[in-house]
Design an enzyme around this catalytic site. Structure first.
Site, PDB file in Angstrom:
ATOM      1  N   GLU A 103      51.688 -17.435  12.095  1.00  0.00           N
ATOM      2  CA  GLU A 103      50.986 -16.440  12.156  1.00  0.00           C
ATOM      3  C   GLU A 103      51.443 -15.299  12.947  1.00  0.00           C
ATOM      4  O   GLU A 103      51.831 -15.420  14.131  1.00  0.00           O
ATOM      5  CB  GLU A 103      49.411 -16.649  12.580  1.00  0.00           C
TER       6      GLU A 103
ATOM      7  N   HIS B 215      43.142 -27.470   9.495  1.00  0.00           N
ATOM      8  CA  HIS B 215      44.192 -27.000   8.403  1.00  0.00           C
ATOM      9  C   HIS B 215      45.462 -27.788   8.335  1.00  0.00           C
ATOM     10  O   HIS B 215      45.853 -28.078   7.434  1.00  0.00           O
ATOM     11  CB  HIS B 215      44.467 -25.586   8.585  1.00  0.00           C
TER      12      HIS B 215
ATOM     13  N   ARG C  83      17.422 -12.578  11.522  1.00  0.00           N
ATOM     14  CA  ARG C  83      16.534 -11.818  12.584  1.00  0.00           C
ATOM     15  C   ARG C  83      16.170 -10.320  12.385  1.00  0.00           C
ATOM     16  O   ARG C  83      15.193  -9.886  12.323  1.00  0.00           O
ATOM     17  CB  ARG C  83      16.852 -12.427  13.802  1.00  0.00           C
TER      18      ARG C  83
ATOM     19  N   LYS D 171      42.587 -23.058  -1.016  1.00  0.00           N
ATOM     20  CA  LYS D 171      43.853 -22.272  -1.348  1.00  0.00           C
ATOM     21  C   LYS D 171      44.366 -23.050  -2.610  1.00  0.00           C
ATOM     22  O   LYS D 171      44.570 -23.888  -2.596  1.00  0.00           O
ATOM     23  CB  LYS D 171      44.687 -22.225  -0.626  1.00  0.00           C
TER      24      LYS D 171
ATOM     25  N   ASP E  69      41.978 -25.180  17.093  1.00  0.00           N
ATOM     26  CA  ASP E  69      41.947 -23.758  15.739  1.00  0.00           C
ATOM     27  C   ASP E  69      42.538 -24.051  14.680  1.00  0.00           C
ATOM     28  O   ASP E  69      42.085 -23.956  13.539  1.00  0.00           O
ATOM     29  CB  ASP E  69      42.405 -22.601  16.563  1.00  0.00           C
TER      30      ASP E  69
ATOM     31  N   LYS F 120      33.715 -24.344  10.303  1.00  0.00           N
ATOM     32  CA  LYS F 120      34.315 -24.812  11.340  1.00  0.00           C
ATOM     33  C   LYS F 120      33.833 -23.771  12.412  1.00  0.00           C
ATOM     34  O   LYS F 120      33.705 -22.696  12.310  1.00  0.00           O
ATOM     35  CB  LYS F 120      35.791 -24.998  11.285  1.00  0.00           C
TER      36      LYS F 120
ATOM     37  N   ASP G  10      36.794 -26.375   5.200  1.00  0.00           N
ATOM     38  CA  ASP G  10      38.135 -26.060   5.604  1.00  0.00           C
ATOM     39  C   ASP G  10      38.781 -25.068   4.595  1.00  0.00           C
ATOM     40  O   ASP G  10      39.276 -25.616   3.384  1.00  0.00           O
ATOM     41  CB  ASP G  10      38.928 -27.513   5.839  1.00  0.00           C
ATOM     42  N   HIS G  11      38.781 -23.670   4.978  1.00  0.00           N
ATOM     43  CA  HIS G  11      38.971 -22.831   3.909  1.00  0.00           C
ATOM     44  C   HIS G  11      40.783 -23.053   3.325  1.00  0.00           C
ATOM     45  O   HIS G  11      40.904 -22.511   2.404  1.00  0.00           O
ATOM     46  CB  HIS G  11      38.992 -21.538   4.436  1.00  0.00           C
TER      47      HIS G  11
ATOM     48  N   LYS H 174      50.754 -18.325  17.027  1.00  0.00           N
ATOM     49  CA  LYS H 174      50.402 -17.143  16.863  1.00  0.00           C
ATOM     50  C   LYS H 174      51.250 -16.101  17.528  1.00  0.00           C
ATOM     51  O   LYS H 174      52.114 -16.477  18.169  1.00  0.00           O
ATOM     52  CB  LYS H 174      49.140 -16.783  17.865  1.00  0.00           C
TER      53      LYS H 174
HETATM   54  C1  BG6 Z   1      41.188 -19.978  10.786  1.00  0.00           C
HETATM   55  C2  BG6 Z   1      41.583 -19.707  12.393  1.00  0.00           C
HETATM   56  O1  BG6 Z   1      40.589 -21.150  10.779  1.00  0.00           O
HETATM   57  O2  BG6 Z   1      42.351 -19.780  10.119  1.00  0.00           O
HETATM   58  C3  BG6 Z   1      42.330 -18.462  12.778  1.00  0.00           C
HETATM   59  O3  BG6 Z   1      40.647 -19.968  13.118  1.00  0.00           O
HETATM   60  C4  BG6 Z   1      43.414 -18.292  11.629  1.00  0.00           C
HETATM   61  O4  BG6 Z   1      42.858 -18.439  14.086  1.00  0.00           O
HETATM   62  C5  BG6 Z   1      43.322 -18.573  10.158  1.00  0.00           C
HETATM   63  O5  BG6 Z   1      44.160 -17.120  11.903  1.00  0.00           O
HETATM   64  C6  BG6 Z   1      44.354 -18.736   9.344  1.00  0.00           C
HETATM   65  O6  BG6 Z   1      44.070 -18.608   8.101  1.00  0.00           O
HETATM   66  P1  BG6 Z   1      44.795 -18.113   6.879  1.00  0.00           P
HETATM   67  O7  BG6 Z   1      43.944 -18.389   5.643  1.00  0.00           O
HETATM   68  O8  BG6 Z   1      44.938 -16.592   7.303  1.00  0.00           O
HETATM   69  O9  BG6 Z   1      46.218 -18.687   7.122  1.00  0.00           O
END
Ligand code: BG6
Length: 518
Positions: A242, A266, A65, A208, A261, A174, A203-204, A366
């Protein structure tokens, strides 16, 4: 040519056949002024250009926008790249060639005239393929998915088609829904205007290298599959730890918690790759069929079983690497009496022939001591006969380190040199860095490339996302009206609450924590 050369060639040509090249295309990013574009998408596309993997020609169009010209958007992205590029310095000549393909379309997502403007822009591109091979990346709030796809369809940029040569594709991020019901509603909305085969849910973790290698490792080697079952494996531990707290994402996290999350996506994705049966080919549908089958075999839990098998945790103040971290309840936008979990550990059973009776322990959290994702496969012990005079024999394990220190470690017992019959565990290591060099592409590079190529293997299918929500919803329902107990709090900088240790101790197991050095 000797036999091993022959085999090598076969492997190379098989995987080459399985890969579709990306054809010239236009990538349209909705929500282009957002964080994701600057942090992840543009750096990934720049690196694909740097590595000569981008199709030629290509175009990138930002749809947002705010008022700006192509030139101002390019300048902003260039500055962001200085910050977020995984390689430094940014190569000026590569950037200039890349940036010449970037355009900005100032428009409101809710206004159809914006989509007409987009259409005019795209239809002005010189190459026919840039006008027809279109990838729409929805980096927007999920509540806008329906609106955007509806408008794209109305102006004729998106056609629902199962078998066009280059069908338009939609990439979504997501969170995909909040529970099964909302995920189904989103799926319905998207499939009104696009066929399931045109939808690429990210889903990233699947982008990997180490996660993709799980299948290669399992199914391209003769030795592991024979061991990969209830006969030989005692239990499996999957840890996604993490070091960071929730930081500025408290508002989002209050709605999500660790289960939405990390676990719904994941962690369950990693679990499905570890546990699935061999697919009949590497085609997207065959791989995804097997992943869904695995998820569907996870034993559903009654509320009483949830209480017995799932542990939540929430961090209170503590130190991580000597740095004081506030309690979750003191984080910005978090309720002072929140019972949202920042940690989750659970024991799952997969009710199929291969895994019957083998516990899968998963945990994520976390503010843990380390950032590390790994899978630890704990094998059954050898009969303790010959070395019975010694302490309990260590059982063999195989650790797949997804990040960091990407690699694998096989642990087994060895004789300590010398006269005394002393045993101790020794390790064999494989490290990506020493084997392949420090080539660490970002997950988004691979995912963007695959979505441009139209290969959906690394994306989540509708039934996968819905099955994962069913698992998560059953657990969440059992938590209603059940606040966290005292044993479910943990100090930041520790490996989670005491209750997580109790969970494994019940079956005579213990967590094997990732190590910072290997
Ligand atoms: C994300 C979560 O999908 O993945 C985050 O929303 C998390 O909370 C992250 O920190 C972790 O990804 P990676 O690639 O750093 O393990």
């Amino acid at each position: 040519m000797n036999e091993s050369q022959n085999l090598d060639e076969l492997l190379v040509s098989r995987s080459d056949q399985a890969r579709r090249p990306a054809e010239p295309c236009t990538v349209v990013i909705f929500g282009a002024s957002g964080d994701l574009t600057a942090r992840k998408l543009i750096p990934a596309l720049y690196h694909l250009t740097l590595e000569k993997l981008m199709p030629q020609p290509f175009r990138i169009v930002g749809f947002a926008r705010r008022e700006k010209s192509d030139e101002t958007w390019r300048t902003e992205l260039r500055e962001a790249l200085n910050k977020f590029s995984r390689t430094q310095p940014v190569q000026e000549d590569v950037w200039n060639a890349f940036a010449a393909n970037i355009h900005y379309c100032q428009a409101d997502m809710s206004d159809e005239s914006g989509y007409q403007k987009l259409k005019a822009l795209v239809h002005g591109f010189p190459d026919e393929r840039l006008r027809t091979n279109l990838l729409f990346y929805l980096a927007t709030n999920p509540s806008q998915f329906g609106e955007v796809t509806g408008h794209l369809s109305a102006v004729g940029l998106l056609q629902k088609a199962e078998s066009k040569v280059t069908p338009e594709r939609i990439v979504v991020e997501k969170p995909f829904g909040h529970d099964l019901e909302t995920a189904e509603a989103l799926n319905l909305e998207l499939t009104r205007f696009a066929h399931e085969k045109q939808i690429f849910r990210i889903d990233h973790y699947l982008g990997k290298e180490t996660v993709q290698n799980i299948l290669t490792f399992r199914f391209s080697n003769g030795i592991w599959e024979r061991l990969w079952n209830r006969e030989c494996i005692d239990h499996v531990q999957i840890t996604v730890a993490e070091k960071l707290g929730v930081g500025s994402r408290g508002g989002y996290y209050e709605e999500a918690g660790a289960i939405r999350d990390m676990v719904q996506n994941h962690v369950l994705q990693v679990l499905s790759l570890v546990g699935m049966e061999p697919p009949s080919s590497l085609e997207a549908e065959n791989v995804r069929d097997e992943k869904v089958k695995l998820l569907k075999s996870i034993r559903p839990m009654t509320p009483a079983q949830v209480a017995e098998n799932v542990v939540r945790g929430q961090y209170f103040a503590g130190e991580v690497d000597g740095e004081l971290r506030p309690a979750y309840r003191s984080e910005t936008k978090v309720k002072p009496n929140s019972h949202v979990e920042t940690f989750l550990a659970m024991r799952l059973f997969v009710d199929n022939w291969r895994w019957h009776g083998v516990p899968f322990y998963i945990r994520t959290g976390k503010n843990l001591p380390l950032s590390a994702s790994e899978i630890r496969v704990q094998f059954k012990s050898a009969p303790n006969i010959l070395f019975a005079a010694k302490d309990q024999l260590d059982s063999n394990s195989l650790t797949l380190r997804l990040q960091p220190n990407e690699g694998m470690t096989l642990r087994f017992n060895g004789k300590v040199p010398g006269g005394a019959a002393e045993l101790r565990p020794v390790r064999m290591h494989f490290s990506y860095d020493s084997e392949f060099g420090a080539y660490t592409p970002e997950a988004y590079e691979r995912l963007l490339l695959e979505s441009m190529a139209g290969d959906a293997t690394l994306f989540i299918r509708r039934d996968e996302v819905e099955t994962a929500w069913k698992i998560v919803d059953a657990i969440r329902r059992a938590w209603v009206g059940k606040p966290l107990t005292n044993r479910e709090f943990y100090a930041a900088g520790t490996w989670g609450p005491a209750a997580a240790d109790d969970l494994l101790a019940k079956s005579g197991h213990e967590w094997r924590n990732p190590q910072s050095k290997h």
